[in-house]
Write an enzyme that holds these catalytic residues in place. Structure first.
Site, PDB file in Angstrom:
ATOM      1  CD  GLU A 190      11.971   5.355  21.184  1.00  0.00           C
ATOM      2  OE1 GLU A 190      11.891   4.257  21.782  1.00  0.00           O
ATOM      3  OE2 GLU A 190      12.813   5.578  20.294  1.00  0.00           O
ATOM      4  CE  LYS A 206      11.622   0.719  20.551  1.00  0.00           C
ATOM      5  NZ  LYS A 206      12.711   1.597  21.082  1.00  0.00           N
ATOM      6  CB  CYS A 256      12.855   3.820  17.834  1.00  0.00           C
ATOM      7  SG  CYS A 256      14.595   4.330  17.804  1.00  0.00           S
TER       8      CYS A 256
END
Length: 263
Positions: A41, A110, A144
């Site tokens: 990321e 995300k 994440c």
């Protein structure tokens, strides 16, 4: 399917250095002929310099051009971690996926932004799951903090994926959580998890990336894992025996035994 994860040494805000490091490590990774190469990321900026809009790629054009060229050059699928992207004035934490021909196969914004670090104030959240196919293998994306939401990962798993790719910028202080959550998501969803974290020098700012990238099978077995202290970065590799997924689901069929009327 052979996977190579590049556990990149990330320097905060130094895009040119990070890009060069990525290209050097990618050139090394492809020598073992992987089918897919995976990046962490925000590998080009770190997590994350402010104001992030200053570091965001306009419409992702620069990164898409670079990664497309590299995928075609090496004839390898690339899950290009994530980068900050400026779209219509909003900044997204976006992952791009390229096939062996360099074509953009999918993109993912995300969904769960890490509010304890203020990510929700500086980025705009995505609002949909992303599922795609690489070499005939059905794959899904998360980034994440998404891994802390099991109901979200289950929603992706219900699309029938074989592999979940999970780029991250996870700190050393909570690396035990990272190890536990990635294995749990693999076990409970009976799928392969490819978790790519960065690494950073504790003397280079307050945010120390913890490494421990991992390739995990549907039993929760760790097929390969990065260290937490190799500041030069490293490449971990494993071959996914995709056939075991069906065997595992036939042995313990959690998807059939779900109580869909309750949850």
């Amino acid at each position: 399917m052979k996977i190579s994860v590049i556990q990149l040494p990330v320097f905060m805000g130094n895009r040119q250095h990070n890009l060069q490091q990525m290209e050097n490590m990618l050139a090394k990774a492809v020598t073992s002929k992987p089918d897919v190469v995976v990046l962490p990321e925000l590998w080009n900026t770190g997590f994350y310099p402010k104001p992030i809009k200053k570091f965001a790629d306009l419409d992702g054009d620069g990164i898409k051009k670079t990664m497309s060229s590299l995928a075609a050059k090496y004839m390898v699928n690339i899950v290009a971690g994530s980068v900050p992207v400026n779209r219509n004035g909003d900044v997204y934490n976006t992952s791009y996926i390229f096939n062996r021909s360099g074509e953009l196969t999918a993109a993912y914004d995300k969904v769960h932004l890490f509010s304890p670090a203020g990510e929700n104030r500086d980025f705009t959240a995505g609002n949909k799951i992303t599922v795609f196919t690489l070499d005939g293998v059905k794959c899904g994306m998360a980034i994440c903090y998404d891994v802390r939401f099991p109901e979200y990962i289950r929603k992706i798993a219900l699309e029938g994926i074989n592999v979940l790719f999970l780029p991250a910028a996870w700190p050393i202080e909570r690396v035990m959580h990272w190890d536990t959550l990635t294995r749990a998501r693999a076990i409970e969803n009976q799928l392969f998890v490819v978790a790519a974290n960065g690494i950073s020098d504790p003397d280079e700012g307050d945010f120390h990336l913890g490494g421990h990238s991992a390739i995990i099978d549907p039993w929760g077995e760790i097929l390969a894992q990065g260290s937490s202290d190799n500041l030069a970065g490293e490449i971990i590799e494993a071959k996914l025996r995709l056939g075991i997924q069906a065997q595992i689901r036939a042995t313990i069929d959690v998807f059939q035994d779900r109580k869909k009327e309750l949850y």
